[in-house]
Design an enzyme around this catalytic site. Structure first.
Site, PDB file in Angstrom:
ATOM      1  N   LYS A 112      31.110  42.810  46.717  1.00  0.00           N
ATOM      2  CA  LYS A 112      31.959  43.035  47.856  1.00  0.00           C
ATOM      3  C   LYS A 112      31.384  42.505  49.124  1.00  0.00           C
ATOM      4  CE  LYS A 112      35.847  45.733  45.863  1.00  0.00           C
ATOM      5  NZ  LYS A 112      36.665  46.745  46.078  1.00  0.00           N
ATOM      6  N   LYS A 193      35.670  40.859  35.193  1.00  0.00           N
ATOM      7  CA  LYS A 193      36.752  41.839  35.087  1.00  0.00           C
ATOM      8  C   LYS A 193      38.006  41.571  35.386  1.00  0.00           C
ATOM      9  CE  LYS A 193      36.907  45.277  38.195  1.00  0.00           C
ATOM     10  NZ  LYS A 193      37.827  46.459  38.445  1.00  0.00           N
ATOM     11  N   LYS A 196      42.502  43.831  40.626  1.00  0.00           N
ATOM     12  CA  LYS A 196      43.631  43.795  41.498  1.00  0.00           C
ATOM     13  C   LYS A 196      43.552  42.764  42.615  1.00  0.00           C
ATOM     14  CE  LYS A 196      44.225  48.498  41.791  1.00  0.00           C
ATOM     15  NZ  LYS A 196      43.466  48.769  43.001  1.00  0.00           N
TER      16      LYS A 196
END
Ligand code: ATP
Ligand code: LTN
Length: 329
Positions: A112, A193, A196
């Site tokens: 991130k 993966k 969202k």
């Protein structure tokens, strides 16, 4: 006394079948055997900017999806993280026993942080807040998807360090991954993966996607150059489609092999799409009913927070006492 389960989901993005198969489905199964707390972790969501009105409505959407998936608020406490001050109180105390190097090593932080120009401190602190969520309730079991396993290890490391510095205080929480579906991959990029926050309309099947959208996304999923299913040579895309099918149906491995070996990819995709639709349609119906009932969700969240607050308060008091901070008694 029943062992305690705690888990959480961030109110950001659209909940997808990976979240369902990796986490929610397990929660629904476990709730009758354990004392369960399921949390909408809004304080985690704000580690990345969220427009306030969107966050407010996402919190309700996620709560409604928990219930629609089968969480029973009579058995389980469904609550919002920011409704219980103990989460942030404990987070500071745990921050003070956590070496920065432990946090910098977290793969989710590294991924991130690399995607952003300036990195907020909250992103680094994220796993300490998660450890606080779990340790605040002295949870014994934490059912999550595979991507959270590293954060759970860190939680145990923090608990251990606290216990050795200040004396036995925290219960060691155990990670509980589902046997199948712990890591559902993106339909368009089966090396990553399902997430969202990933962009692209062909990446994830959202729990609220209508049937025609589900079909379209699955029919376009990435496969490989084989024409049909071969269990010994299949690539990650086909493996992922089979994992989705197996996680929903709970078919044993032998039945999966017997049914799918030699099946052409077009037919495989049709069958996967129908199984997904069959399982999410009833959830969507319940979601509509829940969101139509005025005041219902608000009541569930209020009661959930009220039920867990005394547990949180007693842990915070204990931790303060252990550390020599000011306590009421
Ligand atoms: P984001 O992309 O914003 O990080 P996310 O899709 O990872 O979101 P979270 O709210 O972080 O969703 O995760 C909620 C729960 O769903 C966690 O227990 C997590 O482990 C699980 N989960 C998330 N993605 C998957 C996946 N692809 N397969 C299985 N479980 C998953
Ligand atoms: N980091 C988790 C969400 C989360 C969580 C928790 C999960 C926050 N606190 C405590 C289990 C227990 C994620 O899914 N990204």
């Amino acid at each position: 006394m029943k062992a305690r389960v705690f888990s959480g989901v961030q109110p950001s993005g659209n909940l997808h079948i990976g979240n369902y198969l990796g986490a929610l489905k397990n929660w629904v199964k476990m709730q009758h055997n354990y004392e369960s707390i399921f949390c909408i972790v809004d304080l985690h969501a704000i580690t990345v900017y969220q427009p306030p009105d969107e966050l407010r409505s996402k919190i309700k959407e996620i709560a409604a999806l928990f219930l629609a998936a089968g969480i029973d608020p009579k058995h389980s406490s469904v609550m919002v993280q920011s409704a219980v001050p103990g989460h942030t109180e404990l987070a500071w105390m745990l921050t003070c026993v956590t070496p920065v190097g432990w946090l910098e090593r977290m793969t989710q932080y590294k991924a991130k942080a690399a995607a952003q120009e300036t990195v907020g401190d909250g992103l680094l602190q994220y796993p300490v807040l998660m450890a606080s969520d779990i340790l605040l309730y002295q949870a014994n079991i934490v059912p999550v998807g595979d991507d959270q396993a590293q954060h759970l290890e860190l939680t145990r490391d923090i608990a251990q360090r606290f216990n050795s510095l200040y004396g036995e205080t925290f219960v060691m929480p155990e990670t509980k991954l589902p046997a199948v579906g712990a890591r559902i991959m993106g339909l368009d990029e089966p090396e990553k993966k399902m997430s969202k926050s990933a962009p692209g309309s062909g990446h994830a099947v959202a729990l609220l996607d209508p049937p025609d959208v589900v079909r379209k996304k699955i029919m376009r999923a990435t496969t490989d150059s084989n024409p049909a299913v071969d269990f010994s040579t299949m690539g990650p895309g086909v493996r992922n489609l089979l994992a989705i099918f197996q996680a929903f149906t709970e078919w044993p491995d032998e039945k999966m092999r017997a049914h799918f070996t030699g099946m052409r990819y077009g037919d495989l995709k049709k069958q996967v799409a129908e199984v997904v639709i069959e399982h999410i349609e009833p959830l969507q119906k319940r979601y509509q009913e829940i969101t139509c009932e005025p005041g219902y969700l608000e009541g569930v969240l209020r009661e959930g927070a009220e039920r867990v607050r005394p547990i949180a308060e007693s842990t915070v008091e204990l931790v303060k006492q252990r550390m020599g901070l000011y306590t009421r008694s």
